[in-house]
Design an enzyme around this catalytic site. Structure first.
Site, PDB file in Angstrom:
ATOM      1  N   LYS A  41     105.036  -7.209  67.855  1.00  0.00           N
ATOM      2  CA  LYS A  41     106.251  -7.287  68.285  1.00  0.00           C
ATOM      3  C   LYS A  41     107.241  -8.198  67.283  1.00  0.00           C
ATOM      4  O   LYS A  41     108.275  -7.520  67.146  1.00  0.00           O
ATOM      5  CB  LYS A  41     106.264  -8.423  69.736  1.00  0.00           C
ATOM      6  CG  LYS A  41     107.589  -8.806  70.024  1.00  0.00           C
ATOM      7  CD  LYS A  41     107.212 -10.037  71.134  1.00  0.00           C
ATOM      8  CE  LYS A  41     107.502 -11.412  70.841  1.00  0.00           C
ATOM      9  NZ  LYS A  41     108.566 -11.806  70.250  1.00  0.00           N
ATOM     10  N   ASN A  42     106.684  -8.953  66.673  1.00  0.00           N
ATOM     11  CA  ASN A  42     107.666  -9.696  65.469  1.00  0.00           C
ATOM     12  C   ASN A  42     107.771  -8.718  64.425  1.00  0.00           C
ATOM     13  O   ASN A  42     109.056  -8.998  63.582  1.00  0.00           O
ATOM     14  CB  ASN A  42     107.069 -10.974  65.295  1.00  0.00           C
ATOM     15  CG  ASN A  42     107.447 -12.031  66.368  1.00  0.00           C
ATOM     16  OD1 ASN A  42     107.648 -11.524  67.387  1.00  0.00           O
ATOM     17  ND2 ASN A  42     106.571 -13.187  66.084  1.00  0.00           N
ATOM     18  N   ARG A 111     116.126 -14.394  71.114  1.00  0.00           N
ATOM     19  CA  ARG A 111     116.888 -14.866  69.786  1.00  0.00           C
ATOM     20  C   ARG A 111     116.783 -13.922  68.805  1.00  0.00           C
ATOM     21  O   ARG A 111     117.795 -13.892  67.936  1.00  0.00           O
ATOM     22  CB  ARG A 111     116.275 -16.148  69.674  1.00  0.00           C
ATOM     23  CG  ARG A 111     116.771 -17.332  70.295  1.00  0.00           C
ATOM     24  CD  ARG A 111     115.853 -18.551  69.938  1.00  0.00           C
ATOM     25  NE  ARG A 111     116.339 -18.695  68.584  1.00  0.00           N
ATOM     26  CZ  ARG A 111     117.383 -19.171  67.924  1.00  0.00           C
ATOM     27  NH1 ARG A 111     118.286 -19.678  68.799  1.00  0.00           N
ATOM     28  NH2 ARG A 111     117.765 -19.296  66.645  1.00  0.00           N
ATOM     29  N   CYS A 135     116.486 -22.911  72.563  1.00  0.00           N
ATOM     30  CA  CYS A 135     115.474 -22.516  73.543  1.00  0.00           C
ATOM     31  C   CYS A 135     114.461 -23.605  73.594  1.00  0.00           C
ATOM     32  O   CYS A 135     114.423 -24.520  73.012  1.00  0.00           O
ATOM     33  CB  CYS A 135     114.761 -21.330  73.275  1.00  0.00           C
ATOM     34  SG  CYS A 135     113.478 -21.411  71.787  1.00  0.00           S
ATOM     35  N   ARG A 140     116.630 -24.357  67.437  1.00  0.00           N
ATOM     36  CA  ARG A 140     116.496 -23.079  66.674  1.00  0.00           C
ATOM     37  C   ARG A 140     117.986 -22.597  66.082  1.00  0.00           C
ATOM     38  O   ARG A 140     118.362 -21.575  66.861  1.00  0.00           O
ATOM     39  CB  ARG A 140     115.870 -21.887  67.454  1.00  0.00           C
ATOM     40  CG  ARG A 140     114.527 -22.402  67.917  1.00  0.00           C
ATOM     41  CD  ARG A 140     113.779 -21.164  68.596  1.00  0.00           C
ATOM     42  NE  ARG A 140     113.457 -20.242  67.752  1.00  0.00           N
ATOM     43  CZ  ARG A 140     112.518 -19.034  68.263  1.00  0.00           C
ATOM     44  NH1 ARG A 140     112.298 -19.176  69.710  1.00  0.00           N
ATOM     45  NH2 ARG A 140     112.078 -18.146  67.434  1.00  0.00           N
ATOM     46  N   ASP A 326     102.702 -19.852  66.183  1.00  0.00           N
ATOM     47  CA  ASP A 326     102.591 -19.083  67.544  1.00  0.00           C
ATOM     48  C   ASP A 326     101.057 -19.054  67.804  1.00  0.00           C
ATOM     49  O   ASP A 326     100.847 -18.431  68.981  1.00  0.00           O
ATOM     50  CB  ASP A 326     102.958 -17.513  67.010  1.00  0.00           C
ATOM     51  CG  ASP A 326     104.361 -17.594  66.987  1.00  0.00           C
ATOM     52  OD1 ASP A 326     105.087 -18.566  67.292  1.00  0.00           O
ATOM     53  OD2 ASP A 326     105.121 -16.558  66.617  1.00  0.00           O
ATOM     54  N   ARG A 419     106.945 -10.892  77.561  1.00  0.00           N
ATOM     55  CA  ARG A 419     107.601 -10.604  76.434  1.00  0.00           C
ATOM     56  C   ARG A 419     106.909 -10.281  75.438  1.00  0.00           C
ATOM     57  O   ARG A 419     107.444  -9.558  74.545  1.00  0.00           O
ATOM     58  CB  ARG A 419     108.591 -11.866  76.175  1.00  0.00           C
ATOM     59  CG  ARG A 419     109.660 -12.176  77.188  1.00  0.00           C
ATOM     60  CD  ARG A 419     110.578 -13.613  76.612  1.00  0.00           C
ATOM     61  NE  ARG A 419     110.537 -13.353  75.252  1.00  0.00           N
ATOM     62  CZ  ARG A 419     110.881 -14.367  74.353  1.00  0.00           C
ATOM     63  NH1 ARG A 419     110.750 -15.785  74.746  1.00  0.00           N
ATOM     64  NH2 ARG A 419     111.153 -13.909  73.158  1.00  0.00           N
TER      65      ARG A 419
HETATM   66  C1  UD1 Z   1     110.102 -16.184  64.127  1.00  0.00           C
HETATM   67  C2  UD1 Z   1     109.080 -15.623  65.055  1.00  0.00           C
HETATM   68  C3  UD1 Z   1     108.421 -16.654  65.969  1.00  0.00           C
HETATM   69  C4  UD1 Z   1     107.843 -17.485  64.981  1.00  0.00           C
HETATM   70  C5  UD1 Z   1     108.713 -17.964  64.060  1.00  0.00           C
HETATM   71  C6  UD1 Z   1     107.852 -18.954  62.967  1.00  0.00           C
HETATM   72  C7  UD1 Z   1     110.037 -13.220  65.581  1.00  0.00           C
HETATM   73  C8  UD1 Z   1     110.886 -12.486  66.474  1.00  0.00           C
HETATM   74  N1  UD1 Z   1     109.722 -14.526  66.005  1.00  0.00           N
HETATM   75  O1  UD1 Z   1     111.103 -16.710  64.778  1.00  0.00           O
HETATM   76  O2  UD1 Z   1     107.491 -16.018  66.931  1.00  0.00           O
HETATM   77  O3  UD1 Z   1     107.284 -18.558  65.704  1.00  0.00           O
HETATM   78  O4  UD1 Z   1     109.255 -16.867  63.023  1.00  0.00           O
HETATM   79  O5  UD1 Z   1     106.789 -18.348  62.465  1.00  0.00           O
HETATM   80  O6  UD1 Z   1     109.609 -12.743  64.467  1.00  0.00           O
HETATM   81  N2  UD1 Z   1     115.880 -22.564  61.333  1.00  0.00           N
HETATM   82  C9  UD1 Z   1     116.818 -23.381  60.993  1.00  0.00           C
HETATM   83  N3  UD1 Z   1     117.922 -22.458  60.662  1.00  0.00           N
HETATM   84  C10 UD1 Z   1     118.064 -21.018  60.909  1.00  0.00           C
HETATM   85  C11 UD1 Z   1     116.914 -20.470  61.238  1.00  0.00           C
HETATM   86  C12 UD1 Z   1     115.788 -21.314  61.333  1.00  0.00           C
HETATM   87  O7  UD1 Z   1     117.054 -24.570  60.935  1.00  0.00           O
HETATM   88  O8  UD1 Z   1     119.030 -20.582  60.534  1.00  0.00           O
HETATM   89  C13 UD1 Z   1     114.586 -23.429  61.521  1.00  0.00           C
HETATM   90  C14 UD1 Z   1     114.026 -23.164  63.296  1.00  0.00           C
HETATM   91  O9  UD1 Z   1     114.890 -24.003  63.911  1.00  0.00           O
HETATM   92  C15 UD1 Z   1     112.670 -23.495  62.817  1.00  0.00           C
HETATM   93  C16 UD1 Z   1     112.265 -23.106  61.418  1.00  0.00           C
HETATM   94  O10 UD1 Z   1     113.470 -23.077  60.723  1.00  0.00           O
HETATM   95  O11 UD1 Z   1     112.430 -24.745  63.140  1.00  0.00           O
HETATM   96  C17 UD1 Z   1     111.519 -21.788  61.541  1.00  0.00           C
HETATM   97  O12 UD1 Z   1     112.351 -20.701  62.033  1.00  0.00           O
HETATM   98  P1  UD1 Z   1     112.317 -19.241  61.942  1.00  0.00           P
HETATM   99  O13 UD1 Z   1     111.179 -18.832  60.678  1.00  0.00           O
HETATM  100  O14 UD1 Z   1     113.657 -18.688  61.624  1.00  0.00           O
HETATM  101  O15 UD1 Z   1     111.664 -18.495  63.188  1.00  0.00           O
HETATM  102  P2  UD1 Z   1     112.619 -17.345  63.791  1.00  0.00           P
HETATM  103  O16 UD1 Z   1     112.844 -16.353  63.045  1.00  0.00           O
HETATM  104  O17 UD1 Z   1     113.538 -17.569  65.007  1.00  0.00           O
END
Ligand code: UD1
Length: 451
Positions: A41-42, A111, A135, A140, A326, A419
């Protein structure tokens, strides 16, 4: 949830307004047989978003019809593409995008839809995406995405809740250092940079397989990208990409891990097929440390025999190749039944222990101090009604229900578990579990079934 929320005909049952789904699980039925793991999915989500950059007909293979993917399909349709789910987890995507503004009603469900900004900005030189809210598992933010786009020359404003990015004269390659190796920010910047002028370097990039898969998809369209799977990614911008007609998505490592953990706790002889063992190394290492020696890992499958005892260990979630956040909730269920004490440190999301309160209801002994959970192994869990608080927490509660004595009800399945898991109750039932999906009125949380 509105009845018209999901327009896809296949696999997903629509709920009437005010209705929810729950699983009723009678525990302790052994799992055996074979299960084919579906596509990631991701990886599907950003690759569907990146298909905005393709022209001509494209078949994406191994895209499971989970709700998040259906939401992405709806957003792409809104933007002007034709998206059709076909038999065998294939999706046919046609047409060219006509708009660059994504609707709040759809984006707010998920998201990952913020990852449409990169390809829209590359294609149109502008994009408007609703600011994704926080969330339950954490705030996030999207600051790293935004800083990345600014470095590429986009002007960013926030207007009526929308993040508006404009680069009318085109994007320009830049050196970008991410404060954190964000999966989403790495992918979003990558999708924008493939059509920017000059070279982009992303430092402290995420190394997750789902980032690599997106990179490979873009490369198959002629994008010049090096360093995928390492913390420095180099992208040489191109004037245009070439159309492709087929791409196959990698297997879902989190779904695979969920079934592997289930198999160890309550399996007899379970073969989990269509997996990429390389992507699951951190899980295999931790299971071995806990004393699980019966896993037979082959080329594209793993054979799991149920274990009777395992011991407590320490697990820290980290970006790839570290232990995936995850799989943390599922691992917590496993460690709740270990001999001795375990520690789980959650370093990726600040609030990802919502399942703990529910596991306590099943008899687990867990205490939390900040980002650390201390787990005292218990001999058994006992069925109770519990609430899925997010996608992976929901999966963990299903695992707990499978292994618990008596009946467990997992509420809010349609909002969370659907989801990311395809017809989980059917898959588990085929393997010998006793899991039923039942609709209930929102607000009337527990059924009249005596537990
Ligand atoms: C993706 C995955 C999610 C997984 C996560 C971490 C998808 C659709 N989702 O989520 O299932 O749990 O990676 O492996 O692929 N952060 C910031 N600023 C930003 C972006 C992120 O501070 O602009 C922080 C987030 O709050 C979090 C950390 O970085 O604490 C990691 O987030 P991120 O790797 O971006 O996760 P997602 O891409 O949202």
């Amino acid at each position: 949830m509105q009845e018209t929320d999901f327009l896809e005909p296949n696999n997903i049952t629509l709920n009437k307004v005010g209705m929810r789904d729950k699983f009723i699980i009678e525990g302790r039925h052994k799992l055996k047989g074979e299960i084919d793991i579906w596509g990631s999915k991701n990886a599907s989500l950003p690759i569907m978003a990146a298909s905005l950059l393709n022209s001509g007909d494209l078949i994406l293979d191994n895209v499971p019809p989970v709700k998040d993917n259906l939401t992405m399909a709806e957003i792409l349709r809104y933007l002007g593409l034709s998206v059709e789910f076909l038999e065998g987890d294939k999706v046919l995507i046609k047409g060219e995008p006509k708009g660059y503004r994504a609707p709040y009603e759809l984006v707010s469900r998920m998201r990952a839809s913020f990852e449409l900004m990169g390809p829209l900005l590359a294609y149109f030189g502008e994009a408007e995406i609703p600011y994704p809210g926080g969330c339950r598992i954490g705030l996030r933010p999207v600051d790293l995405h935004i800083k990345g786009f600014e470095s590429l020359g986009a002007e960013i404003t926030v207007d009526k809740g929308f993040v508006c990015a404009r680069a009318k004269k085109g994007l320009k390659g830049a050196k970008i250092h991410l404060d954190k190796p964000s999966v989403g920010a790495t992918r979003n910047i990558m999708m924008a940079a493939v059509l920017a002028q000059g070279e982009t370097i992303i430092e402290n990039a995420a190394c997750e397989p789902e980032v690599v898969d997106l990179g490979n998809f873009l490369k198959s369209m002629g994008a010049e990208i090096e360093g995928l799977g390492t913390s420095t990614i180099y992208i040489k911008g191109k004037k245009e990409l070439q159309p492709i007609d087929y791409y196959k998505i990698i297997p879902d490592r989190i779904a695979a891990g969920t079934f592997i953990i289930a198999g160890i706790m309550i399996g007899k002889d379970l073969v989990i097929k269509n997996i990429e063992p390389e992507h699951l190394q951190s899980l295999f290492i931790k299971l071995k440390e806990a004393g699980v020696n019966s896993l037979q890992i082959r080329d594209r499958e793993v054979r799991v025999k149920g274990e009777k005892v395992w011991k407590g260990i320490e697990v820290t979630t980290m970006p790839y190749p570290g232990f995936p956040t995850d799989l943390q909730p599922q691992m917590m269920v496993f460690l709740s039944l270990a001999q001795g004490t375990s520690l789980i440190v959650e370093t990726v999301f600040e609030n990802r222990f919502l399942h703990v309160g529910e596991l306590l209801r099943l008899g687990a002994k867990i205490s939390i101090d900040g980002r650390t959970a201390l787990i005292q192994g218990v001999e058994k869990l006992k069925g109770a009604p519990v609430e899925a608080t997010d996608l992976r927490a929901g999966a963990a509660l299903v695992l707990a229900g499978l292994v618990a004595e008596g009946v467990t009800e997992v509420l809010d399945v349609d909002e969370h578990i659907d989801r990311g898991y395809v017809a989980l109750e059917e898959k588990l039932s085929t393997l010998g579990a006793n899991v039923k999906r039942v609709s209930y009125e929102e607000g009337k949380k527990v059924s009249d079934l005596s537990l």
